[in-house]
Write a protein that holds these residues in place. Sequence first.
Motif, PDB file in Angstrom:
ATOM      1  N   ASN A  43      26.152  53.590  32.519  1.00  0.00           N
ATOM      2  CA  ASN A  43      25.808  54.545  33.737  1.00  0.00           C
ATOM      3  C   ASN A  43      27.174  55.040  33.751  1.00  0.00           C
ATOM      4  OD1 ASN A  43      23.242  54.200  34.636  1.00  0.00           O
ATOM      5  ND2 ASN A  43      23.761  52.343  35.663  1.00  0.00           N
ATOM      6  N   SER A  65      22.478  58.049  41.346  1.00  0.00           N
ATOM      7  CA  SER A  65      21.252  58.394  40.704  1.00  0.00           C
ATOM      8  C   SER A  65      20.839  57.396  39.670  1.00  0.00           C
ATOM      9  CB  SER A  65      21.685  59.765  40.056  1.00  0.00           C
ATOM     10  OG  SER A  65      22.654  59.616  39.021  1.00  0.00           O
ATOM     11  N   ASN A  66      20.008  57.769  38.992  1.00  0.00           N
ATOM     12  CA  ASN A  66      19.462  56.954  37.934  1.00  0.00           C
ATOM     13  C   ASN A  66      20.524  56.650  36.766  1.00  0.00           C
ATOM     14  OD1 ASN A  66      16.869  56.401  39.050  1.00  0.00           O
ATOM     15  ND2 ASN A  66      16.122  58.182  38.089  1.00  0.00           N
ATOM     16  N   THR A  67      21.491  57.627  36.647  1.00  0.00           N
ATOM     17  CA  THR A  67      22.406  57.600  35.680  1.00  0.00           C
ATOM     18  C   THR A  67      23.846  57.341  36.070  1.00  0.00           C
ATOM     19  OG1 THR A  67      22.799  60.065  35.897  1.00  0.00           O
ATOM     20  CG2 THR A  67      21.281  59.166  34.116  1.00  0.00           C
ATOM     21  N   SER A 121      26.287  54.898  38.744  1.00  0.00           N
ATOM     22  CA  SER A 121      26.342  53.465  39.457  1.00  0.00           C
ATOM     23  C   SER A 121      27.598  53.144  39.617  1.00  0.00           C
ATOM     24  CB  SER A 121      25.284  52.564  38.570  1.00  0.00           C
ATOM     25  OG  SER A 121      25.484  51.242  39.108  1.00  0.00           O
ATOM     26  N   THR A 147      24.639  52.938  47.831  1.00  0.00           N
ATOM     27  CA  THR A 147      23.770  54.104  48.329  1.00  0.00           C
ATOM     28  C   THR A 147      24.145  54.567  49.464  1.00  0.00           C
ATOM     29  OG1 THR A 147      21.841  53.419  46.980  1.00  0.00           O
ATOM     30  CG2 THR A 147      21.491  55.016  48.540  1.00  0.00           C
TER      31      THR A 147
END
Length: 533
Positions: A76, A86-88, A90, A271
Amino acid sequence: MRSSLLAGLVGVSSVGAVKPLVDVSYSKYQGVSLENGITQWLGVRYAAPPIGDLRFAAPCDPVKNKTTIVADTFGNTCLGTGSAASNTSSEDCLFMNIYAPSNATTGHPLPVYFFIQGGGFNTNSNPNYNGTGLIEASNHNIVVVNFNYRVGPYGFLASEEIVKGGSVNNGLKDQIKALQWVQKNIRKFGGDPDHVVLGGASAGAASITLLLTAHNGRNDNLFHATAAESQSFAAVRSINESQFMYDNLVIRTGCTNSNDTLACLRGLNATYLQTKNINTPFPGAQNPPLYMYGPTLDGDVVSDLTMAAYRKGNFIKLPAIYGDDTNEGTVFVPVNTSSVGESNTFLKDQFPLITTSQLRQINKLYPNNASNQFPNSGTWWRQASDAYGELRYNCPGINVSDIYAATFNRKDIYNYHWDVVDPVAAAAGRGVTHTVEINAIWGPENTRGNAPASYSTVNAAIVPVTQAYWTSFIRTFNPNTYRLKGSPEWNAWTQSQKQRLHFVTNATAMENVDAVQRERCAYLSSIALDIAQ
């Protein structure tokens, strides 16, 4: 997929050959051998996840993991200011990628190109570029490493509380941690720890200047030459001057009532924290800057203003490339800038210590050209872009090259002017934009779709020329040793010959810095310490 890869990969059989399965003491990483004769290891962890109590702390060694990790997936990227998780991306993001010729050996290790991505210290903007193009351009004679480092508040939040309970300049410390990892482990991948060339673009190039001047210029032998593209000289602030960023974040996140505001910030979900991770104006400015978070004067890693350190000679004196693009500022200045007031406000927002008399002189040096107008843009956009581009990028590169040559009589300092015109950018008025040369250095197919289309068509010829210079410098600390046949010799920047290589498709040649630009840069250099560069 992972089990089949593990079963199918076979190491090179020659004595001392690097095998795809590499043990780095805390984990074993199974690389992937490609058909082009290159092996890649993606998503290699170089430090522990900086989460929980390690948020706002210096990087720590990875925890041992006895399982074999198939290194076929990028890690990530780090969370950036102004973006949602996001999903990519972190907070767990301290990963690197290694690319090496499949026939590399531990007995004859290869030069290492260690690339630091940009993003204004607020984002990871050049993540996971594909190193295979550079290796192919070098005739399989280098190893390439790129990596992620913390940015925004995760990497650069500074305050009294952070000093007492955490660590400042963690993004820079991540970079140092990754360089230390290279010293310890890169030979296992076929790389030479005694021949490491730092490359970087924008904030990555700023990182190079900061690593050269770190600890008052102490040489820890982590790298041995540098190549900086569009070196960024932002203002550097003290801990006290950075306190407002911490206080504002505490207020926005609702941690004000906590007896331990740092513990409160560490306890927040990433988040949620990202929804409060925004830029606010510097004291004395009117609007949020492009990039608020950045390296801080800590008396240790960052021991002085960058330009002051260079002028005092408190930097590691190594072979170096510095260079810039013709129109460094156009991608940054609001395109609707329509008055001298808006132009000056923008400059003040980025450099709040700049005075009205200094702005007055800048306006004289950069007069607005009424005929220099472009579609869908304000009448002062290009004036502000010219001033900002030279203030932050072009002139510091020229001035630092002068310091190397005039003060230390170096004969291995090279400067360039990237002037490869892309038709689309030219038509829009952006000109030759900030760090666009990165697409030629890595190869346009290796920069995750960011390259202008012309780098594969009308400007395709500049790519092999550029890659030959860069890989030659990586291999020998001299861009000429393996330059492309027929391309001009890249003369060093010296006290008597202030020349740079002018990159133009099918017309690359040496040039002198013109007298008008030198006059502008002389003034901007004279105020550099005033505005904390």
